[in-house]
Design a protein around this motif. Structure first.
Motif, PDB file in Angstrom:
ATOM      1  N   TYR A  81      -6.851  -2.801   1.709  1.00 44.34           N
ATOM      2  CA  TYR A  81      -6.229  -3.051   0.418  1.00 44.34           C
ATOM      3  C   TYR A  81      -6.690  -4.404  -0.123  1.00 44.34           C
ATOM      4  O   TYR A  81      -7.223  -5.246   0.606  1.00 44.34           O
ATOM      5  N   ARG A  82      -6.455  -4.591  -1.407  1.00 46.87           N
ATOM      6  CA  ARG A  82      -6.686  -5.894  -2.039  1.00 46.87           C
ATOM      7  C   ARG A  82      -5.486  -6.198  -2.928  1.00 46.87           C
ATOM      8  O   ARG A  82      -5.042  -5.345  -3.701  1.00 46.87           O
ATOM      9  N   LEU A  83      -4.957  -7.395  -2.797  1.00 47.32           N
ATOM     10  CA  LEU A  83      -3.796  -7.822  -3.577  1.00 47.32           C
ATOM     11  C   LEU A  83      -4.195  -9.011  -4.438  1.00 47.32           C
ATOM     12  O   LEU A  83      -4.665 -10.031  -3.924  1.00 47.32           O
ATOM     13  N   GLN A  84      -4.028  -8.866  -5.752  1.00 47.54           N
ATOM     14  CA  GLN A  84      -4.341  -9.936  -6.692  1.00 47.54           C
ATOM     15  C   GLN A  84      -3.076 -10.320  -7.459  1.00 47.54           C
ATOM     16  O   GLN A  84      -2.281  -9.461  -7.829  1.00 47.54           O
ATOM     17  N   GLN A 103       1.420  -8.788 -10.045  1.00 42.57           N
ATOM     18  CA  GLN A 103       0.705  -8.409  -8.833  1.00 42.57           C
ATOM     19  C   GLN A 103      -0.020  -7.086  -9.069  1.00 42.57           C
ATOM     20  O   GLN A 103       0.538  -6.162  -9.674  1.00 42.57           O
ATOM     21  N   THR A 104      -1.248  -7.004  -8.578  1.00 41.70           N
ATOM     22  CA  THR A 104      -2.008  -5.758  -8.600  1.00 41.70           C
ATOM     23  C   THR A 104      -2.454  -5.458  -7.181  1.00 41.70           C
ATOM     24  O   THR A 104      -3.174  -6.242  -6.562  1.00 41.70           O
ATOM     25  N   PHE A 105      -1.998  -4.329  -6.676  1.00 44.08           N
ATOM     26  CA  PHE A 105      -2.290  -3.908  -5.305  1.00 44.08           C
ATOM     27  C   PHE A 105      -3.273  -2.751  -5.376  1.00 44.08           C
ATOM     28  O   PHE A 105      -2.951  -1.680  -5.890  1.00 44.08           O
ATOM     29  N   GLU A 106      -4.503  -2.969  -4.880  1.00 41.04           N
ATOM     30  CA  GLU A 106      -5.562  -1.973  -4.981  1.00 41.04           C
ATOM     31  C   GLU A 106      -5.739  -1.242  -3.654  1.00 41.04           C
ATOM     32  O   GLU A 106      -5.835  -1.860  -2.597  1.00 41.04           O
ATOM     33  N   LEU A 107      -5.811   0.084  -3.719  1.00 42.07           N
ATOM     34  CA  LEU A 107      -6.061   0.930  -2.565  1.00 42.07           C
ATOM     35  C   LEU A 107      -7.557   1.214  -2.511  1.00 42.07           C
ATOM     36  O   LEU A 107      -8.074   2.023  -3.284  1.00 42.07           O
ATOM     37  N   GLU A 116      -4.222   1.935  -7.840  1.00 38.89           N
ATOM     38  CA  GLU A 116      -3.623   0.609  -7.871  1.00 38.89           C
ATOM     39  C   GLU A 116      -2.156   0.685  -8.272  1.00 38.89           C
ATOM     40  O   GLU A 116      -1.714   1.619  -8.928  1.00 38.89           O
ATOM     41  N   ILE A 117      -1.428  -0.341  -7.825  1.00 46.35           N
ATOM     42  CA  ILE A 117      -0.012  -0.488  -8.133  1.00 46.35           C
ATOM     43  C   ILE A 117       0.176  -1.845  -8.788  1.00 46.35           C
ATOM     44  O   ILE A 117      -0.302  -2.866  -8.267  1.00 46.35           O
ATOM     45  N   ALA A 276       1.878   0.878   4.336  1.00 45.76           N
ATOM     46  CA  ALA A 276       1.737   2.281   3.901  1.00 45.76           C
ATOM     47  C   ALA A 276       0.964   3.119   4.915  1.00 45.76           C
ATOM     48  O   ALA A 276       0.102   3.931   4.557  1.00 45.76           O
ATOM     49  N   GLY A 277       1.262   2.907   6.191  1.00 46.72           N
ATOM     50  CA  GLY A 277       0.642   3.696   7.244  1.00 46.72           C
ATOM     51  C   GLY A 277      -0.651   3.139   7.789  1.00 46.72           C
ATOM     52  O   GLY A 277      -1.140   3.612   8.821  1.00 46.72           O
TER      53      GLY A 277
END
Length: 293
Positions: A81-84, A103-107, A116-117, A276-277
């Protein structure tokens, strides 16, 4: 309450921070009422403090008759993942801090569907008592973080009870001890957080295992190697609300470079545990904060 307005383009914040990085002289823009390094750095949810943990210190160098403001950008590159993060904060009269972060959480390995979330966080912190340096007791602050999840598909699939928004409440105590560690200053922080957030709120709030607030402990310890460098470690408990995926505590070590009261740069290694697993999610973290006045 909604935070759905689109925030400023992160490239603007990068430019602002870059200009501040190049400027090394004294300026009337930044609050000058506190010792260098006492503002800490910027935490992943936009509050002043460490990287993972909000401290009792406020985000600026303002004294009781000053105000201060800051912008920041952070990035964590994990295994899967990448979190920005980016955002801004204001600190008023050494008493109140208000922050807004995205926050942007990239899968990275998602084969299809949502990759992304996004989450926005409005934070408010108030200094209740004490001073991090000058009082015999630690500085004590209380704060809230209102978190609004912009993308709820994954939180819904994971079984979160609330996929829209949640609120964290915390109390923090921070104290600096001058010259006690082989002549170097030592800073510690202890935070208690009431939360239902899954993975900082990125996977919603509450779940099938638990939908009640739990008290989580967070802590930081740092040695100020000089007026410009600080070396430290942090630990943050996280609730385990979802049977879909075990959630583990987060921890990290960091080195902060604070050349003046206008900018700081933090590099770290962080481990967020199972996300997330996906197990053992660790990697490099870098954060840049610039103080506008």
């Amino acid at each position: 309450m909604s935070l759905s307005a689109t925030p400023a383009n992160p490239s603007i914040l990068v430019c602002l921070c870059s200009v501040l990085c190049l400027y090394q002289g004294e300026s009337a823009f930044a609050g000058q009422g506190k010792l260098q390094e006492t503002a800490g750095v910027t935490q992943v949810e936009g509050s002043g403090g460490g990287g993972l943990v909000p401290w009792a210190t406020l985000s600026g160098y303002d004294s009781r008759d000053e105000t201060a403001s800051a912008v920041f950008m952070s990035r964590a590159s994990l295994d899967d993942y990448r979190l920005q993060m980016f955002g801004a904060s204001v600190s008023l009269y050494d008493r109140v801090e208000v922050s807004l972060a995205r926050q942007t959480f990239e899968l990275l390995d998602a084969p299809f569907g949502q990759r992304e979330i996004n989450q926005q966080i409005l934070g408010v912190k108030a200094r209740i008592a004490g001073d991090v340096v000058y009082s015999p007791l630690p500085q004590i602050s209380a704060g809230i973080q209102y978190k609004e999840l912009q993308d709820d598909f994954i939180a819904t699939a994971a079984g979160a009870d609330d996929t829209d928004h949640g609120i964290d409440f915390y109390v923090a105590a921070t104290k600096a001890h001058l010259g006690v560690f082989f002549g170097h200053n030592l800073v510690w922080n202890a935070t208690l957080r009431a939360t239902k957030a899954n993975q900082f709120g990125l996977l919603g709030f509450g779940g099938d295992r638990n939908d009640n607030y739990e008290i989580m402990a967070e802590g930081s310890l740092a040695v100020l190697l000089s007026r410009k460098f600080a070396l430290g470690a942090e630990y943050r408990q996280k609730p385990d609300n979802l049977s879909f995926a075990e959630e583990q505590d987060a921890y990290g070590v960091f080195l902060a470079y604070i050349p003046n009261k206008h900018v700081n740069i933090t590099g770290a290694w962080v481990n967020l545990g199972s996300v997330a697993g996906a197990h053992d999610q660790s990697g490099a973290y870098v954060s840049l904060t610039g103080y506008l006045w």
